[in-house]
Structures are given as C-alpha cells and as structure tokens.
Motif scaffolding. Structure first.
Motif, PDB file in Angstrom:
ATOM      1  N   ILE A 164      -7.229  -8.297   0.163  1.00 30.98           N
ATOM      2  CA  ILE A 164      -8.176  -9.009   1.020  1.00 30.98           C
ATOM      3  C   ILE A 164      -9.367  -8.135   1.378  1.00 30.98           C
ATOM      4  O   ILE A 164     -10.519  -8.545   1.250  1.00 30.98           O
ATOM      5  CB  ILE A 164      -7.487  -9.482   2.315  1.00 30.98           C
ATOM      6  N   ALA A 165      -9.088  -6.929   1.860  1.00 29.15           N
ATOM      7  CA  ALA A 165     -10.171  -6.069   2.345  1.00 29.15           C
ATOM      8  C   ALA A 165      -9.705  -4.626   2.365  1.00 29.15           C
ATOM      9  O   ALA A 165      -8.507  -4.330   2.410  1.00 29.15           O
ATOM     10  CB  ALA A 165     -10.600  -6.492   3.757  1.00 29.15           C
ATOM     11  N   THR A 166     -10.685  -3.728   2.339  1.00 34.57           N
ATOM     12  CA  THR A 166     -10.418  -2.303   2.481  1.00 34.57           C
ATOM     13  C   THR A 166     -10.541  -1.929   3.954  1.00 34.57           C
ATOM     14  O   THR A 166     -11.477  -2.352   4.637  1.00 34.57           O
ATOM     15  CB  THR A 166     -11.418  -1.477   1.648  1.00 34.57           C
ATOM     16  N   ASP A 167      -9.588  -1.145   4.443  1.00 33.33           N
ATOM     17  CA  ASP A 167      -9.543  -0.742   5.846  1.00 33.33           C
ATOM     18  C   ASP A 167      -9.625   0.797   5.905  1.00 33.33           C
ATOM     19  O   ASP A 167      -8.595   1.474   5.807  1.00 33.33           O
ATOM     20  CB  ASP A 167      -8.250  -1.249   6.483  1.00 33.33           C
ATOM     21  N   PRO A 168     -10.828   1.356   6.053  1.00 31.65           N
ATOM     22  CA  PRO A 168     -10.965   2.824   6.024  1.00 31.65           C
ATOM     23  C   PRO A 168     -10.230   3.500   7.176  1.00 31.65           C
ATOM     24  O   PRO A 168     -10.074   2.927   8.262  1.00 31.65           O
ATOM     25  CB  PRO A 168     -12.489   3.025   6.161  1.00 31.65           C
ATOM     26  N   VAL A 273     -13.050   7.035  -0.548  1.00 39.42           N
ATOM     27  CA  VAL A 273     -12.981   7.281   0.895  1.00 39.42           C
ATOM     28  C   VAL A 273     -11.568   6.930   1.363  1.00 39.42           C
ATOM     29  O   VAL A 273     -11.003   5.916   0.943  1.00 39.42           O
ATOM     30  CB  VAL A 273     -14.022   6.412   1.633  1.00 39.42           C
ATOM     31  N   PRO A 274     -10.948   7.747   2.227  1.00 35.36           N
ATOM     32  CA  PRO A 274      -9.582   7.459   2.682  1.00 35.36           C
ATOM     33  C   PRO A 274      -9.490   6.069   3.323  1.00 35.36           C
ATOM     34  O   PRO A 274     -10.227   5.756   4.255  1.00 35.36           O
ATOM     35  CB  PRO A 274      -9.318   8.562   3.712  1.00 35.36           C
ATOM     36  N   ALA A 275      -8.590   5.255   2.817  1.00 37.42           N
ATOM     37  CA  ALA A 275      -8.476   3.869   3.308  1.00 37.42           C
ATOM     38  C   ALA A 275      -7.132   3.289   2.887  1.00 37.42           C
ATOM     39  O   ALA A 275      -6.450   3.817   2.003  1.00 37.42           O
ATOM     40  CB  ALA A 275      -9.616   3.014   2.755  1.00 37.42           C
ATOM     41  N   ARG A 276      -6.761   2.202   3.520  1.00 39.53           N
ATOM     42  CA  ARG A 276      -5.649   1.373   3.078  1.00 39.53           C
ATOM     43  C   ARG A 276      -6.231   0.023   2.682  1.00 39.53           C
ATOM     44  O   ARG A 276      -7.391  -0.292   2.998  1.00 39.53           O
ATOM     45  CB  ARG A 276      -4.589   1.220   4.173  1.00 39.53           C
ATOM     46  N   THR A 277      -5.447  -0.803   2.026  1.00 35.17           N
ATOM     47  CA  THR A 277      -5.904  -2.117   1.580  1.00 35.17           C
ATOM     48  C   THR A 277      -5.080  -3.201   2.252  1.00 35.17           C
ATOM     49  O   THR A 277      -3.845  -3.153   2.215  1.00 35.17           O
ATOM     50  CB  THR A 277      -5.771  -2.267   0.051  1.00 35.17           C
ATOM     51  N   LEU A 278      -5.745  -4.148   2.893  1.00 38.65           N
ATOM     52  CA  LEU A 278      -5.057  -5.305   3.473  1.00 38.65           C
ATOM     53  C   LEU A 278      -4.835  -6.341   2.366  1.00 38.65           C
ATOM     54  O   LEU A 278      -5.731  -6.587   1.556  1.00 38.65           O
ATOM     55  CB  LEU A 278      -5.885  -5.919   4.599  1.00 38.65           C
TER      56      LEU A 278
END
Length: 304
Positions: A164-168, A273-278
């Motif tokens: 859905i989206a990237t969450d930095p 860039v450090p992130a997780r993915t929703l």
C-alpha cells in the motif's frame, strides 16, 4: 463413508482454537455435551480417534487428529469462499469485512482511515481486530479474519500481499542529544548509541534491524518494549534513542514529550531509505481479491 458435516468440522476447529470443551461450545453457541457428541460422532464416522481422552482437561489432538484439523480448516475456508463469491458478485465492498491490524499500525492509522472508508464504501461494515502478526496470520488461515493490514517484511508465507505505502523510519531522541543537531542522521552515526527496540520476536524489531542495518543480536541493555509508547517514554527518560515509523509519529506517539525526530539516511549511494512497507494480506485465491485491491487503493489514497 459418510462425509463430515460443516458443523462437525466447526466443532473440531473451535476446540483447537479455544483448547477447552466448554469455551469451544460457547463459541459455537451450543452446549458442551452437544459439541462433545458432535466430535465423537465425527470420530465414529471416520473410524479414527482424533482426540485423546484422559485425565487432562485440555484436549490433546492425536497425530491423525492434527491432520484432520488442518483439512477441516481448508474445507471450512472453501465453504466460506462460496458465500463470499455470491456476496461479492451481488454488491462489491459491502456487508461485513473482518479486518485485522497490528498494534504498530492500528492506533495511528484508524482515526484517519475509518472515516475515509465510511465515506467511500458506506455499505461496508468493518469488524476490527488488533493482534500481533503471528496471531493475525493464524486467524486469517483459520478463516476467522478476511483481511489483514500488516507491515513488511514479516512472516506472511501463504498469504497474498498487496503493498500500500512506504512508511519511513525516523530517529527519535532527546533535544539535547548530539545527533539532534543534524537535519538528517546517517545510519552509521548510530554506531555506539544505545538503540532501544521492541521485544525480541516483535515484527517491528526485525523490520527496524533490517531497514537500519542494526545487528540482530544487539542489546538494549536488558530493555525491550512491548509498545511504541513505552519506547518513547524510555527515550524521554534518557535511556537511549529509538527508531519509530513515520505513521506512528504523525499519529501522535510523541505526545506529552519533548523528543525530536530526524530522518535517517542510508550510508551507501543508491541504498534505500530505512522504511517498512504497509500491505494488505488475504488468503490465496480469495473470491474477494479484486475488492481487496480496490480497498488497498483507497487506503493508499487516504495516506497521501
């Protein structure tokens, strides 16, 4: 051989879920004697012992019983898929949708997500469940939930995923900390810092370690949090620094503190860039897959 009835299979799966005949009967809205008789009748039909009956009050499944239990869950999920297919064809994105969310998403996303979904899909009734990734996956596989909103990477084998989206990730630290003077903090600058993380086994811990290149065996000096709010207050107390998802920061997790956050930079050119993915997750071959993808687009739009 007479085929098992769906009700018998529900009795069996409920007993496995609740680990107690009385609670399983209550979940199935029948008496304990009715549930016990139903499982006993199933064993007689199959000519096999599925449950060990002894002094212990907790039901113990035989090896064959565990195999039958796994097939029962598959069969019940297939039966539910028949109903779902009809309902989907009749009126997409309407009716009841059982949605599971993890604790590092639910309290920060739901206040902005639910009003938008009500406006976009007024005939959709959401039933929400907040649990860890592991427990949500188990409920999805058992057809007790229809859809999950998770963060990747995670142990989601066996589910169909729709990012859905990237969450930095952001670095949270006290205002007087040496790194607070930097507008952006390189990952290498975390060397030597006491980075506080969620408890071992928590998906956010693993995601932060992977995204930020933190050692898997790193120690937080004996500290491990069970919630983001605990992490924040430990940092506010001067016990170290931490990394937080942007979603949580935007959702007010820093409220009541004077902590500052800084974006983090990769050490190598071209490094992410450090992130997780929703992402949304559902059972493979679900007849509602097209609905879920449409829902993913609506959620993504609401995050912009």
């Amino acid at each position: 051989m007479t085929l098992p009835s769906p009700q018998q299979l529900r009795y069996l799966t409920a007993l496995a879920e609740h680990g107690h005949f009385g609670r399983a009967a209550q979940a199935c809205a029948v008496t304990q004697s009715t549930l016990s008789a139903g499982i006993l009748a199933l064993e007689r039909q199959l000519g096999a012992t599925l449950i060990e009956r002894g002094a212990t009050k907790r039901p113990i499944f035989t090896p064959l019983g565990l195999e039958v239990l796994a097939q029962a869950r598959v069969a019940l999920a297939a039966l539910e898929a028949v109903t779902e297919a009809v309902e989907t064809a009749r009126d997409p994105l309407s009716g009841t949708l059982r949605l599971g969310l993890i604790p590092t998403i639910a309290p920060f996303l739901l206040p902005r997500l639910t009003p938008a979904l009500r406006a976009a899909f007024p005939r959709l009734q959401l039933i929400l469940r907040e649990e860890t990734t592991e427990r949500l996956m188990a409920q999805l596989e058992a057809a007790r939930l229809d859809l999950l909103l998770l963060a990747l990477p995670c142990d989601c084998a066996g589910a169909e995923l729709e990012p859905i989206a990237t969450d930095p990730f952001l670095l949270a630290l006290p205002p007087g900390h040496r790194l607070a003077a930097l507008p952006e903090v390189p990952l290498g600058a975390l060397a030597g810092e006491r980075v506080l993380l969620m408890e071992d086994g928590h998906c956010l811990r693993a995601q932060a370690q992977e995204a930020c290149g933190l050692p898997r065996g790193m120690s937080s000096g004996g500290f491990a949090a069970t919630s983001l709010h605990t992490l924040v207050h430990m940092v506010a107390g001067g016990f170290g620094v931490t990394v937080l998802p942007s979603l949580a920061v935007e959702g007010g997790v820093l409220g009541g503190t004077d902590l500052v956050v800084r974006p983090m930079l990769a050490d190598m050119p071209g490094q992410a860039v450090p992130a997780r993915t929703l992402a949304l997750a559902w059972r493979p071959r679900s007849p509602r897959a097209a609905e879920f993808r449409a829902l993913a687009q609506a959620i993504a739009a609401g995050l912009e």
